[in-house]
Design an enzyme around this catalytic site. Structure first.
Site, PDB file in Angstrom:
ATOM      1  N   ASP A   1       0.864  -1.177   0.000  1.00 28.49           N
ATOM      2  CA  ASP A   1       0.000   0.000   0.000  1.00 28.49           C
ATOM      3  C   ASP A   1       0.897   1.223   0.000  1.00 28.49           C
ATOM      4  O   ASP A   1       1.402   1.625   1.051  1.00 28.49           O
ATOM      5  CB  ASP A   1      -0.886   0.034   1.259  1.00 28.49           C
ATOM      6  CG  ASP A   1      -2.098  -0.853   1.130  1.00 28.49           C
ATOM      7  OD1 ASP A   1      -2.730  -0.843   0.064  1.00 28.49           O
ATOM      8  OD2 ASP A   1      -2.427  -1.555   2.100  1.00 28.49           O
TER       9      ASP A   1
ATOM     10  N   ARG B   1       3.996   3.310   4.516  1.00 28.79           N
ATOM     11  CA  ARG B   1       4.319   2.162   5.370  1.00 28.79           C
ATOM     12  C   ARG B   1       5.708   2.233   6.000  1.00 28.79           C
ATOM     13  O   ARG B   1       5.942   1.588   7.015  1.00 28.79           O
ATOM     14  CB  ARG B   1       4.212   0.868   4.554  1.00 28.79           C
ATOM     15  CG  ARG B   1       2.828   0.592   3.997  1.00 28.79           C
ATOM     16  CD  ARG B   1       1.786   0.441   5.084  1.00 28.79           C
ATOM     17  NE  ARG B   1       0.467   0.134   4.550  1.00 28.79           N
ATOM     18  CZ  ARG B   1      -0.649   0.162   5.275  1.00 28.79           C
ATOM     19  NH1 ARG B   1      -0.598   0.479   6.551  1.00 28.79           N
ATOM     20  NH2 ARG B   1      -1.799  -0.126   4.722  1.00 28.79           N
TER      21      ARG B   1
ATOM     22  N   ARG C   1      -7.796   9.845   1.736  1.00 25.36           N
ATOM     23  CA  ARG C   1      -7.241   8.897   0.760  1.00 25.36           C
ATOM     24  C   ARG C   1      -7.948   9.007  -0.588  1.00 25.36           C
ATOM     25  O   ARG C   1      -7.551   8.349  -1.553  1.00 25.36           O
ATOM     26  CB  ARG C   1      -7.370   7.471   1.298  1.00 25.36           C
ATOM     27  CG  ARG C   1      -6.565   7.231   2.569  1.00 25.36           C
ATOM     28  CD  ARG C   1      -6.962   5.933   3.236  1.00 25.36           C
ATOM     29  NE  ARG C   1      -6.648   4.774   2.417  1.00 25.36           N
ATOM     30  CZ  ARG C   1      -7.147   3.556   2.652  1.00 25.36           C
ATOM     31  NH1 ARG C   1      -7.978   3.344   3.666  1.00 25.36           N
ATOM     32  NH2 ARG C   1      -6.814   2.552   1.879  1.00 25.36           N
TER      33      ARG C   1
ATOM     34  N   LYS D   1      -8.998   0.753  -6.277  1.00 30.22           N
ATOM     35  CA  LYS D   1      -9.736   0.260  -5.109  1.00 30.22           C
ATOM     36  C   LYS D   1     -10.655   1.364  -4.583  1.00 30.22           C
ATOM     37  O   LYS D   1     -10.479   2.541  -4.932  1.00 30.22           O
ATOM     38  CB  LYS D   1      -8.763  -0.224  -4.028  1.00 30.22           C
ATOM     39  CG  LYS D   1      -7.871   0.863  -3.423  1.00 30.22           C
ATOM     40  CD  LYS D   1      -6.873   0.255  -2.457  1.00 30.22           C
ATOM     41  CE  LYS D   1      -6.070   1.335  -1.746  1.00 30.22           C
ATOM     42  NZ  LYS D   1      -5.001   0.799  -0.898  1.00 30.22           N
ATOM     43  N   HIS D   2     -11.665   1.033  -3.789  1.00 29.43           N
ATOM     44  CA  HIS D   2     -12.120  -0.276  -3.334  1.00 29.43           C
ATOM     45  C   HIS D   2     -13.440  -0.558  -4.052  1.00 29.43           C
ATOM     46  O   HIS D   2     -14.470   0.003  -3.654  1.00 29.43           O
ATOM     47  CB  HIS D   2     -12.342  -0.290  -1.826  1.00 29.43           C
ATOM     48  CG  HIS D   2     -11.148   0.169  -1.032  1.00 29.43           C
ATOM     49  ND1 HIS D   2     -10.822   1.484  -0.860  1.00 29.43           N
ATOM     50  CD2 HIS D   2     -10.206  -0.553  -0.363  1.00 29.43           C
ATOM     51  CE1 HIS D   2      -9.742   1.578  -0.108  1.00 29.43           C
ATOM     52  NE2 HIS D   2      -9.341   0.354   0.200  1.00 29.43           N
TER      53      HIS D   2
ATOM     54  N   HIS E   1     -12.788  -2.161   8.195  1.00 29.00           N
ATOM     55  CA  HIS E   1     -11.884  -2.912   9.075  1.00 29.00           C
ATOM     56  C   HIS E   1     -12.631  -3.421  10.308  1.00 29.00           C
ATOM     57  O   HIS E   1     -12.223  -4.398  10.935  1.00 29.00           O
ATOM     58  CB  HIS E   1     -10.712  -2.036   9.534  1.00 29.00           C
ATOM     59  CG  HIS E   1      -9.761  -1.677   8.428  1.00 29.00           C
ATOM     60  ND1 HIS E   1      -9.955  -0.593   7.611  1.00 29.00           N
ATOM     61  CD2 HIS E   1      -8.619  -2.276   8.017  1.00 29.00           C
ATOM     62  CE1 HIS E   1      -8.954  -0.531   6.738  1.00 29.00           C
ATOM     63  NE2 HIS E   1      -8.131  -1.534   6.963  1.00 29.00           N
TER      64      HIS E   1
ATOM     65  N   ASP F   1      -9.995  -7.294  -0.851  1.00 28.72           N
ATOM     66  CA  ASP F   1      -9.434  -6.528   0.252  1.00 28.72           C
ATOM     67  C   ASP F   1      -9.033  -7.549   1.323  1.00 28.72           C
ATOM     68  O   ASP F   1      -9.368  -8.744   1.224  1.00 28.72           O
ATOM     69  CB  ASP F   1     -10.464  -5.527   0.780  1.00 28.72           C
ATOM     70  CG  ASP F   1      -9.814  -4.334   1.473  1.00 28.72           C
ATOM     71  OD1 ASP F   1      -8.614  -4.397   1.775  1.00 28.72           O
ATOM     72  OD2 ASP F   1     -10.524  -3.332   1.717  1.00 28.72           O
TER      73      ASP F   1
END
Length: 406
Positions: A121, A129, A189, A219-220, A232, A306
């Site tokens: 990602d 990250r 995002r 995505k998504h 999540h 995902d």
């Protein structure tokens, strides 16, 4: 005053030259995308690999597991075991440091029977990250940039960073239309609330990455923007009719597909107007994946779930989660909780004729084709010398300044 003016002019010329050279300094373009017909050399390589694999190893090519470079030896040993014993097909890297991630990538690739497809990602660069590297603006800031050529250059720069780290696929861009101010997970995002601007920015970023050797992933799907729930933690519901989805949520995905996006990540979202009987996430829905994404939008690239360890998808099927995901039409199973048990479940589903061996073989061929086109037929270890300094260099800093100014 005259001297200052001359110095300023010289500075502008230097900056301009650096900007012009940003694109030219990157690796050669990907010759062909995943969905395009195979060449003789590709067929030969894919056949030569697939003929060495057992059924279980073919199944395992769909499994992409999470790897970290900031965790201890126990984590490293677990990843090593999954590569050696379960023959997983890929890794997706999360938090850590650039040098340690590159070192681990070299180690993991060296012990894998088939070269690993490595994902990340890196929506605003690998700094999403990793520490010690440059952080570019997030998508919502980029949505205000009027010069889409700058967005293309950012995609090219992100591709350069990914390739230095041995990353083949970037799970970006996020082309969710952020039209719900209470959205807790997409918000910054997203490129914004206008589907046309989201599509333009997404295409520019995608082209920048893919023209420079890294697969992009939209995505998504079919769109996570108009929710007030984080997938999540729970299953978001999109309550709108198909006409609304076509004109708003699906619009950016259609445009990226028409422009050659290599992969699409399907979100854990319940589209109540399409799956009317069951509260089935899009990631497990044949109506969403096979009927809309494949048949209606004619998408032939890689289809990725995902993360399958997210709470939005837990308990949403009576079957084993990975079996339901394969039935729905996914190619890559991202971060399932139990790799060995998942492979067992798909093997059992084949024996029970719920899935066919030919389905698995076709998925495996598709993944191996992607690996060939990512250069894994001629895999080389990552060069660790000066890695951090190579990721953040003067060109990346100049580009970052230009993006912020714009």
């Amino acid at each position: 005053m005259r001297k200052l003016s001359l110095l300023l002019s010289l500075y502008i010329i230097v900056i301009s030259l650096l900007s012009i050279n940003i694109i030219n300094s990157f690796p050669i373009k990907l010759e062909r995308y995943i969905a395009e017909p195979l060449s003789h050399d590709e067929i030969h390589w894919v056949d030569s690999v697939i003929n060495t694999l057992t059924l279980r190893e073919k199944i395992a090519q769909s499994f992409m597991i999470a790897a970290y470079s900031n965790q201890g030896q126990k984590h490293i040993d677990n990843i090593t075991s999954l590569i050696k014993n379960q023959h997983v097909g890929g890794l997706v890297f999360f938090q850590g440091t650039p040098t340690k991630q590159a070192e681990l990538t070299n180690t993991y690739q060296s012990i894998s029977k088939v070269p690993l497809l490595v994902g990340m990602d890196a929506e605003w660069g690998v700094s999403m990250r990793l520490d010690s590297v440059i952080a570019f603006p997030k998508n919502m800031t980029l949505g205000a940039v009027t010069d889409n050529n700058l967005i293309y250059k950012l995609g090219a720069e992100i591709a350069r960073q990914c390739k230095l780290l041995g990353v083949h696929i970037n799970f970006a861009p996020s082309v969710d239309v952020n039209n719900n101010p209470e959205n807790p997970v997409i918000n910054t995002r997203s490129f914004g609330e206008n589907q046309y601007n989201v599509a333009e920015k997404g295409i520019a970023l995608m082209r920048g990455m893919q023209d420079n050797g890294v697969f992009a992933s939209a995505k998504h799907f079919p769109g996570h923007g108009d929710t007030n729930t984080d997938s999540h933690h729970d299953l978001p519901v999109i309550p709108y009719e198909k006409d609304r989805l076509d004109t708003l949520e699906l619009y950016p995905f259609k445009q990226l597909i028409e422009n050659g996006i290599a992969s699409v990540m399907v979100g854990h979202l319940y589209i109540s107007a399409i799956d009317t009987k069951d509260e089935k996430p899009a990631s497990l829905s044949e109506k969403i994946i096979r009927s809309i994404l494949k048949n209606e939008l004619n998408f032939d690239g890689l289809i990725i779930t995902d993360a399958l360890n997210m709470k939005a998808v837990k308990g949403k099927t009576e079957e084993h989660l990975v079996v339901a995901a394969v039935k729905a039409g996914n190619d890559i199973l991202l971060m399932p909780d139990d790799v060995s048990g998942g492979i067992d479940a798909i093997e059992t589903a084949i024996k029970n004729e719920e899935l066919s061996e030919s389905q698995i073989k076709n998925i495996c061929r598709k993944i191996l084709t992607a690996k060939y086109r990512a250069g894994l037929n001629k895999y080389k270890p990552i060069n660790l010398n000066g890695l951090v300094n190579n990721i953040t260099n003067i060109r990346s800093e100049v580009l970052n300044d230009k993006l912020m100014e714009a």
